[in-house]
Design a protein around this motif. Structure first.
Motif, short mmCIF file in Angstrom:
data_model
loop_
_atom_site.label_atom_id
_atom_site.label_comp_id
_atom_site.label_asym_id
_atom_site.label_seq_id
_atom_site.Cartn_x
_atom_site.Cartn_y
_atom_site.Cartn_z
N UNK A 211 1.29 -1.16 0.06
CA UNK A 211 -0.03 0.13 -0.14
C UNK A 211 0.58 1.67 0.28
N UNK A 212 1.49 1.36 0.88
CA UNK A 212 3.03 2.32 0.74
C UNK A 212 3.05 2.30 -0.81
N UNK A 213 3.73 1.94 -1.54
CA UNK A 213 4.41 1.84 -2.80
C UNK A 213 3.23 2.94 -3.53
N UNK A 214 2.07 1.45 -3.68
CA UNK A 214 1.09 2.37 -4.85
C UNK A 214 0.94 3.59 -4.19
N UNK A 215 0.91 4.34 -3.02
CA UNK A 215 0.50 5.35 -2.33
C UNK A 215 0.91 6.12 -2.68
N UNK A 216 2.32 6.56 -3.11
CA UNK A 216 3.31 6.69 -3.65
C UNK A 216 3.51 6.83 -4.91
N UNK A 217 2.74 6.13 -5.82
CA UNK A 217 3.32 5.48 -7.12
C UNK A 217 2.26 6.70 -7.50
N UNK A 218 0.84 6.49 -6.92
CA UNK A 218 0.08 6.63 -7.95
C UNK A 218 -0.25 8.12 -8.01
N UNK A 219 -0.65 8.45 -9.62
CA UNK A 219 -0.96 9.70 -9.05
C UNK A 219 -2.12 10.42 -8.48
N UNK A 220 -1.99 11.91 -7.68
CA UNK A 220 -2.61 12.28 -6.54
C UNK A 220 -4.37 13.07 -8.22
N UNK A 221 -4.81 13.41 -7.01
CA UNK A 221 -5.97 13.96 -7.66
C UNK A 221 -5.63 15.58 -8.15
N UNK A 222 -4.59 15.72 -7.07
CA UNK A 222 -4.00 17.60 -8.10
C UNK A 222 -3.35 17.05 -8.98
N UNK A 223 -2.79 16.29 -9.34
CA UNK A 223 -2.28 16.09 -10.31
C UNK A 223 -2.34 15.19 -11.21
N UNK A 224 -3.70 14.88 -11.53
CA UNK A 224 -4.64 14.26 -12.77
C UNK A 224 -5.41 15.75 -12.92
N UNK A 225 -5.97 16.39 -11.97
CA UNK A 225 -6.26 17.66 -12.69
C UNK A 225 -5.70 19.01 -13.27
N UNK A 226 -4.37 18.80 -12.42
CA UNK A 226 -3.70 19.90 -13.25
C UNK A 226 -3.21 18.95 -15.01
N UNK A 227 -2.86 17.78 -15.00
CA UNK A 227 -2.97 17.29 -16.15
C UNK A 227 -4.38 17.40 -17.04
N UNK A 228 -5.44 17.33 -17.22
CA UNK A 228 -6.43 17.51 -17.38
C UNK A 228 -5.98 19.17 -17.88
N UNK A 229 -5.68 19.94 -17.33
CA UNK A 229 -5.62 21.29 -17.77
C UNK A 229 -4.79 21.48 -18.57
N UNK A 230 -3.72 20.92 -18.49
CA UNK A 230 -2.64 21.20 -19.55
C UNK A 230 -3.63 20.36 -21.28
N UNK A 231 -3.44 19.25 -20.68
CA UNK A 231 -3.99 18.59 -22.10
C UNK A 231 -5.58 19.13 -22.89
N UNK A 232 -5.80 19.63 -22.02
CA UNK A 232 -7.58 20.39 -22.57
C UNK A 232 -7.08 21.83 -22.91
N UNK A 233 -5.84 21.91 -22.83
CA UNK A 233 -5.50 23.44 -23.43
C UNK A 233 -4.60 23.74 -24.15
N UNK A 234 -4.05 21.83 -24.45
CA UNK A 234 -3.20 22.39 -25.80
C UNK A 234 -3.39 22.54 -27.23
N UNK A 235 -2.48 22.84 -27.61
CA UNK A 235 -3.43 23.18 -29.60
C UNK A 235 -1.51 23.20 -29.94
#
Length: 274
Positions: A211-235
């Protein structure tokens, strides 16, 4: 996949428990976890286990240059096509990898680099044969070979493996085991550092580490949200988001990688942005 759990092949109850648990891959070990007098028993247990397909199983054989390793390959080589492949310890040359590939054609190979000479040849090993599905680092043996006594001393070696894997077109490598399974805080800190360095996931020696390994390597909700913003803005070309973040093609690639990790991690959902 984020978690790989070692289980000694001569202890079938532990192997069964590992397979019933949450690890993405179970590494059934014929090498370091098995005493010399138990090698034959361990090998027989692996043959029994692989009598039916085991897609979540890798088998770590003994060094393929040794008599024990050759017996391992002869015993299990025809049985591992229904598995996640064979983990090859102490690899020091591309020739070793190609010899194993010829002995067990069509099976995924996962070389481990555990010496200075292997590290110098990391890219050659990673690109040795199409059967190479990943490349990794065995840190206990490498520490002994290099005379390294702390984490900082392995930084260059770890980066070398990350670069070699990427250059060979392989998945990001998996971190080596953290040997103190009581020190979960230290494990978490080490995993975060490994993730920052370019590793994806980690091998474990005890279920409590998973569980420690999975938690450390799993993208956080904040990272996912930020990544979605970036991909949405990509052009076409570079753009700046309203919060001041600068987005260009390289940043978008990183964001897409985070979203891919999120989709392939149990329990996380990251739908593509509208």
């Amino acid at each position: 996949m984020l978690t790989w759990l070692y289980a000694p092949a001569d202890r079938p109850a532990l192997v069964a428990k590992a397979l019933a648990g949450p690890a993405d891959v179970v590494i059934v070990d014929l090498e370091d976890a098995v005493a010399p007098e138990n090698k034959a028993l361990a090998r027989a247990e692996v043959v029994r286990l692989l009598s039916v397909p085991q897609p979540r199983v890798q088998v770590r054989i003994n060094d393929a240059r040794t008599a024990q390793g050759q017996v391992d390959l002869h015993a299990i080589g025809t049985l591992t096509s229904g598995t996640a492949g064979i983990r090859l310890p102490k690899v020091e040359s591309a020739e070793e990898v190609r010899e194993v590939a010829q002995a067990v054609p069509g099976i995924d190979l996962h070389p481990l680099i555990e010496s200075a000479i292997g590290l110098e040849r990391a890219y050659e090993i990673a690109s040795a044969d199409p059967s190479v599905a990943s490349v990794g680092i065995g840190e206990a043996d490498l520490r002994a070979d290099l005379g390294v006594s702390d984490e900082a001393g392995l930084s260059w070696a770890r980066s070398r493996i990350v670069v070699a894997a990427r250059a060979a077109g392989l998945p990001a490598p998996v971190q080596s085991v953290y040997t103190d399974f009581h020190d979960l805080e230290g494990l978490a800190e080490s995993c975060r550092a490994g993730r920052d360095m370019g590793f994806r996931g980690r091998a474990a020696i005890h279920p409590s580490q998973l569980p420690v390994i999975e938690a450390a390597y799993r993208p956080t909700e904040q990272e996912i949200s930020a990544a979605n913003d970036i991909v949405a803005a990509a052009g076409v070309g570079a753009v700046a988001l309203s919060d001041g973040r600068f987005v260009d093609e390289a940043v978008v690639r990183q964001a897409r990688r985070i979203l891919t990790d999120a989709v392939t991690t149990p329990g996380l959902q990251s739908p593509p942005p509208a």
